[in-house]
Design an enzyme around this catalytic site. Structure first.
Site, PDB file in Angstrom:
ATOM      1  CB  ALA A 267      -0.925   0.016   1.215  1.00 23.83           C
ATOM      2  CB  ALA A 268       3.946   2.271   1.712  1.00 16.46           C
ATOM      3  N   PRO A 269       3.413   4.269  -0.839  1.00 15.73           N
ATOM      4  CG  PRO A 269       4.037   6.256  -1.910  1.00 15.73           C
ATOM      5  CD  PRO A 269       3.975   4.769  -2.119  1.00 15.73           C
ATOM      6  CE  LYS A 272      -2.934   1.372  -7.676  1.00 13.96           C
ATOM      7  NZ  LYS A 272      -1.587   1.943  -7.851  1.00 13.96           N
ATOM      8  CG  ASP A 290       4.653  -1.314   1.796  1.00 12.33           C
ATOM      9  OD1 ASP A 290       4.149  -1.148   0.676  1.00 12.33           O
ATOM     10  OD2 ASP A 290       5.882  -1.404   1.985  1.00 12.33           O
ATOM     11  NE  ARG A 295       7.169   1.308  -0.484  1.00  6.36           N
ATOM     12  CZ  ARG A 295       6.773   1.861  -1.623  1.00  6.36           C
ATOM     13  NH1 ARG A 295       7.556   2.717  -2.252  1.00  6.36           N
ATOM     14  NH2 ARG A 295       5.607   1.558  -2.162  1.00  6.36           N
ATOM     15  CG  ASP A 317       7.434 -10.291   3.121  1.00  7.00           C
ATOM     16  OD1 ASP A 317       6.677 -10.267   2.132  1.00  7.00           O
ATOM     17  OD2 ASP A 317       8.625 -10.652   3.046  1.00  7.00           O
ATOM     18  CB  CYS A 387       3.233   0.650 -13.485  1.00  5.27           C
ATOM     19  SG  CYS A 387       4.632   0.480 -12.378  1.00  5.27           S
TER      20      CYS A 387
END
Length: 451
Positions: A267-269, A272, A290, A295, A317, A387
């Site tokens: 999720a970090a930073p 979303k 995360d 982060r 993790d 991405c």
């Protein structure tokens, strides 16, 4: 001159961090600013541009440096100290690719001497002069086929072949060409801090001109801005967040609703997480996971700034069973990837890759997907988004997961202008930099069947 000296100090330090510690350009610049105590926004802006553009064409820059050093029998690139090498790269970019005039180059060298000390540039004095006589044609001379193409497109040679195997050569080259230029900037207006119309008026008063993005709530393309967006009062107050259109689309298609329980993995930073909280109207629960403590500190600061009240952080993790019993209505997984769709925004990523990177990433992504799926309630949905544009990290990961988990099925996604997934996974969605003016992206939505 003081501004130029600060810009050179900052750019050299950041470029050395990218090379020596394999940091992203954004993180390297942030760390360099903190280390050097530079706050002048003009210097920061110039340093950012120099670092990003030098990294965009790094292989071509290094080819020019080899010519400049070899011509005079100077030391080899590997013998130079990191900051000296960083300055030589920046100078070669300015002199040859940017074609700065001699007066600008003389001032740049003067600033380099002041910033680094006169002795730091002594090993490259003759190479600096040689750079002013070189051209891009000199670097391309004698290069043919993909070797020449890699220098023109600013990528490792092997990556042309790997991307071509995923997309076809024509599409791959179009993507890489698009990544040689900057994509538009997009912002998400943060309605957790006020009505959208008021935020628009605030930004207009600060000289920011926006155009709405069709099909995405609260998302706008920046048409013009009188000053850097991060220097606006609206940004300081958390009235908007700079976020790529593709990232916003992944959240929009995930469909978070008020009152739902949501799990945000990797999720970090927090882009979303904060976007989902906005679409949920700050009603419900978001658990954000995360593994990076650094982060997650950035995540916490962003949640506070943007007014997010429903998100809970967990440091863990996510490749392994998570320390929670949550059965979520929605799980969003945006795993680490090769970032092959984001080279326009983060060019340093391509120089950290190897031919095995996609395969290694895919193993991690599969484990994250497996662990994340355990927290989807019956009837709930799991969004898998990257991405990356490589099939190894996208369609192949989804295919293998669906074969192992018949309780999940692919839910078709549709967005105007979006492209279907590859390998027959038409229900997935792909975005490409040259077609959609944003990061390259892959999105799949998996629905868990009701018992």
């Amino acid at each position: 001159m003081a501004m130029m000296i600060d810009a050179v100090r900052l750019a050299v330090e950041a470029l050395a961090l990218v090379e020596g510690r394999r940091k992203s350009e954004r993180l390297a610049l942030t760390e360099a600013m903190e280390k050097l105590g530079i706050r002048d926004q003009e210097a920061i802006g110039l340093a950012h541009r120099l670092v990003v553009e030098t990294l965009r064409r790094l292989n071509l820059v290094d080819e020019l440096i080899k010519l400049a050093l070899n011509e005079n029998g100077d030391v080899g690139p590997g013998e130079l100290k990191p900051r000296t090498m960083a300055f030589l790269r920046l100078f070669a970019y300015r002199a040859v690719i940017e074609e700065a005039d001699m007066g600008e180059l003389i001032n740049f060298v003067r600033a380099g001497r002041e910033a680094l000390g006169r002795g730091a540039l002594r090993p490259i004095e003759r190479a600096l002069g040689r750079c002013t006589t070189l051209s891009i044609k000199d670097a391309l001379s004698g290069k043919h086929g993909d070797e020449r193409l890699a220098l023109e497109l600013g990528v490792p040679v092997w990556l042309i072949g790997q991307l071509s195997r995923s997309l076809g050569r024509q599409m791959a080259l179009a993507v890489l060409r698009a990544c040689m230029t900057r994509q538009p900037t997009y912002v998400r207006l943060n309605t957790l801090k006020g009505p959208e119309e008021e935020i628009l008026r605030e930004l207009e008063s600060e000289g920011v001109e926006l155009e709405p993005v069709e099909g995405l709530r609260h998302i706008y393309e920046v048409v013009a801005s009188e000053k850097p967006l991060v220097l606006t009062d609206a940004h300081r107050r958390g009235l908007f967040y700079i976020q790529d259109k593709a990232s916003c689309l992944a959240v929009e298609l995930s469909g978070p609703e008020p009152g739902q329980a949501v799990l945000d993995v990797c999720a970090a930073p927090g882009a979303k997480t904060s976007h989902m909280a906005q679409l949920m109207g700050n009603r419900g629960l978001i658990v954000s996971v995360d593994f990076s403590e650094r982060r997650m500190r950035a995540w916490a600061a962003l949640m506070d700034k943007l007014g997010v009240r429903i998100a809970v952080p967990i440091l863990a993790d996510a490749r392994f069973p998570l320390p929670l019993r949550l059965r979520a209505d929605l799980v969003l997984l945006d795993p680490p990837c090769t970032s092959t769709g984001a080279f326009a925004r983060a060019p340093s990523a391509k120089w950290r890759l190897s031919p095995r990177s996609a395969r290694n990433m895919a193993r991690v992504q599969a484990r994250l997907l497996e662990a994340s799926a355990q927290h989807v309630r019956p009837g709930g949905a799991l969004i898998y988004a990257t991405c990356s544009l490589l099939v190894e990290e996208n369609e192949l990961v989804v295919e293998r997961f669906l074969r192992a988990h018949p309780e999940f099925e692919l839910e078709p996604l549709d967005w105007p202008g979006g492209c279907p997934g590859l390998r027959g996974l038409d229900g997935c969605l792909r975005l490409y930099p040259h077609l959609h003016a944003c990061d390259g992206y892959f999105i799949a939505k998996l629905r868990r069947a009701q018992p």
